[in-house]
Design a protein around this motif. Structure first.
Motif, short mmCIF file in Angstrom:
data_model
loop_
_atom_site.label_atom_id
_atom_site.label_comp_id
_atom_site.label_asym_id
_atom_site.label_seq_id
_atom_site.Cartn_x
_atom_site.Cartn_y
_atom_site.Cartn_z
N VAL A 69 1.00 -1.21 0.02
CA VAL A 69 -0.27 -0.46 0.12
C VAL A 69 0.43 1.19 0.21
O VAL A 69 0.86 2.30 -0.99
N PHE A 70 1.89 1.41 0.52
CA PHE A 70 2.66 2.19 1.40
C PHE A 70 3.34 2.74 -0.80
O PHE A 70 3.91 4.07 -0.78
N ASP A 71 4.45 1.30 -0.46
CA ASP A 71 4.55 1.82 -1.45
C ASP A 71 4.44 2.04 -3.30
O ASP A 71 4.68 2.73 -3.87
N LEU A 72 3.20 1.72 -3.34
CA LEU A 72 2.16 2.41 -4.23
C LEU A 72 2.02 4.12 -4.12
O LEU A 72 1.54 4.05 -5.02
N ALA A 73 1.61 4.18 -2.64
CA ALA A 73 0.94 5.80 -2.92
C ALA A 73 2.18 6.49 -2.79
O ALA A 73 2.23 7.59 -3.51
N LYS A 74 3.86 6.47 -2.88
CA LYS A 74 5.32 6.85 -3.05
C LYS A 74 4.67 6.89 -4.53
O LYS A 74 5.15 8.03 -5.03
N LYS A 75 3.52 6.17 -5.03
CA LYS A 75 3.89 5.55 -7.05
C LYS A 75 2.61 7.24 -7.41
O LYS A 75 2.69 6.88 -8.19
N ASP A 76 2.30 7.76 -5.96
CA ASP A 76 1.14 8.74 -6.52
C ASP A 76 -0.47 7.48 -7.13
O ASP A 76 -1.41 7.68 -8.04
N ASP A 77 -0.16 6.01 -6.88
CA ASP A 77 -1.61 5.77 -7.50
C ASP A 77 -2.89 5.76 -5.89
O ASP A 77 -2.45 5.78 -4.82
N ASP A 78 -3.04 5.64 -7.36
CA ASP A 78 -4.70 6.83 -6.34
C ASP A 78 -5.47 6.14 -5.09
O ASP A 78 -5.29 7.14 -4.15
N LEU A 79 -5.45 5.16 -4.97
CA LEU A 79 -7.08 5.14 -4.18
C LEU A 79 -5.20 4.22 -2.79
O LEU A 79 -5.90 4.50 -1.96
N ALA A 80 -4.15 3.78 -3.25
CA ALA A 80 -2.98 3.99 -2.70
C ALA A 80 -3.31 5.24 -1.48
O ALA A 80 -3.11 5.36 0.27
N LEU A 81 -2.83 6.41 -2.47
CA LEU A 81 -3.10 7.28 -1.48
C LEU A 81 -4.00 8.08 -0.74
O LEU A 81 -4.35 8.46 0.50
N ILE A 82 -5.16 7.33 -1.05
CA ILE A 82 -6.97 7.39 0.09
C ILE A 82 -6.31 6.84 0.89
O ILE A 82 -6.16 6.84 2.20
N VAL A 83 -6.29 5.54 0.89
CA VAL A 83 -5.86 4.58 1.85
C VAL A 83 -4.49 5.02 3.10
O VAL A 83 -4.77 5.46 4.26
N ALA A 84 -4.06 5.20 2.07
CA ALA A 84 -1.99 5.38 3.69
C ALA A 84 -2.60 7.64 4.15
O ALA A 84 -2.55 7.28 5.31
N ASP A 85 -3.60 7.82 3.49
CA ASP A 85 -3.90 9.49 3.61
C ASP A 85 -4.80 9.02 5.34
O ASP A 85 -5.03 9.63 6.20
N TYR A 86 -5.75 7.59 4.81
CA TYR A 86 -6.65 8.01 5.93
C TYR A 86 -5.88 7.07 7.15
O TYR A 86 -6.39 7.70 8.35
N VAL A 87 -4.53 6.42 7.04
CA VAL A 87 -4.25 6.14 7.73
C VAL A 87 -3.30 6.81 8.62
O VAL A 87 -3.41 6.95 10.46
N CYS A 88 -2.56 7.67 8.02
CA CYS A 88 -1.78 8.89 8.86
C CYS A 88 -2.59 9.89 9.56
O CYS A 88 -2.62 10.44 10.12
N ASP A 89 -4.12 9.84 9.18
CA ASP A 89 -4.61 11.24 9.55
C ASP A 89 -4.82 10.32 11.30
O ASP A 89 -5.59 11.06 11.46
N SER A 90 -5.32 9.16 11.07
CA SER A 90 -5.99 8.89 11.77
C SER A 90 -5.43 8.53 13.00
O SER A 90 -5.14 9.08 14.12
N LEU A 91 -4.15 8.37 12.62
CA LEU A 91 -3.07 7.95 13.80
C LEU A 91 -2.41 9.40 14.15
O LEU A 91 -2.26 9.44 15.45
#
Length: 320
Positions: free
Chosen positions: A226-248
């Motif tokens: 998830v985070f590797d794909l988010a680093k590559k600007d994968d849209d769904l992975a960014l949505i997940v990473a943002d929610y996880v990091c916002d919650s934390l």
């Protein structure tokens, strides 16, 4: 200050790590053995005793050269009785007596503490906590654990459960947690929680995404994916990473508002996402802090990796 040494033991469900350290926290020897959880975990404590005695003999050392043994373990710790119960990944369903048994088997005094707490002590003493008096540690692994050091003292709580950051509620209507309530941070920011969030968000996502394609294809994914794909600007992975990091960041910001630590340290396997994770969590954390906290509390990545447990366990002898 004497020149006696310390022994740190980090008891995990797969391996037991050992280290001999100086009183300044320098590791001089380290080794590990497999955790044998057969027979209701009855072999674990004898294995620890045998391994310590064998290595002291091998190194030509004797018990009188040591101040004691510190042990970090999963489960609920009774500090007065020196017992552990509920360490289910060790098959310890009943109460066990490591202090009594290891002291008898090695001739050394033993101090025990919860494994997340000893990792916090390790990072505070020799890692990212920079030996500050006030440090909060959160570990993101299969679950979410934590440890709190306030004014130089580890907070244990009335029943030994202080620092259970993973069970702070983020969403009262969220995912069911293994603890029995809904919306715990652990259901979102643990390695398993991140995958759960990804599957949940993918079910509602209709855009172009490699993560979506992997999930639709029935592939097993990990938090790292998830985070590797988010680093590559994968849209769904960014949505997940943002929610996880916002919650934390929401949880850590409110903990910082309550305790005003010098450092909040993020460790565990998920923290391997590095600065990408840190920056997102820091942004969310600051959004939830008031001005004084923003100016005095710093978010950091853990620096000791797997060594935090043995170092923190050994520090129990200094403070125990």
């Amino acid at each position: 200050m004497t020149d006696k040494k310390l022994i740190g033991v980090d008891l995990g469900g797969t391996t037991i790590k050992f280290a001999i350290l100086t009183e300044k926290g320098e590791i001089q020897q380290k080794w590990s053995i497999e955790t044998n959880i057969l027979s209701d975990g009855q072999l674990i404590i004898p294995d620890i005793i045998d391994s310590i005695n064998h290595h002291l003999d091998m190194y030509g050392m004797s018990a009188d050269q040591f101040d004691g043994i510190g042990l970090g373990s999963p489960g609920t710790i009774d500090h007065e009785k020196g017992t552990i119960k509920g360490a289910y990944n060790l098959n310890w369903t009943n109460e066990v007596y490591p202090v009594r048994d290891i002291e008898k088997g090695t001739g050394l005094p033993v101090t025990i503490e919860n494994d997340a707490n000893v990792a916090a002590l390790g990072e505070r003493w020799q890692g990212a906590g920079n030996n500050a008096k006030d440090v909060v540690f959160v570990t993101l692994g299969t679950g979410v654990g934590g440890g709190i050091i306030a004014n130089g003292q580890l907070l244990q709580g009335a029943n030994g459960a202080a620092g259970e950051i993973g069970h702070v509620t983020v969403d009262p209507n969220g995912f069911m947690c293994t603890c029995g309530k809904r919306g715990c941070l652990e259901t979102i920011a643990s390695a398993t929680g991140i995958v759960r969030v990804a599957r949940d968000r993918a079910s509602e996502y209709a855009g172009d995404s490699e993560l979506k394609a992997m999930l639709d294809d029935g592939q097993d994914i990990s938090a790292k994916d998830v985070f590797d794909l988010a680093k590559k600007d994968d849209d769904l992975a960014l949505i997940v990473a943002d929610y996880v990091c916002d919650s934390l960041g929401f949880v850590l910001g409110n903990i910082a508002n309550t305790l005003n630590p010098k450092y909040v340290v993020i460790g565990g396997g998920v923290s391997a996402a590095g600065e990408f994770l840190l920056n997102k969590v820091d942004k969310a954390m600051r959004k939830n802090e008031f001005a004084t906290i923003k100016d005095s509390t710093e978010l950091r990545l853990a620096s000791l990796g797997n060594g935090a447990g043995v170092i923190g366990a050994a520090s129990l002898i200094k403070v125990g």
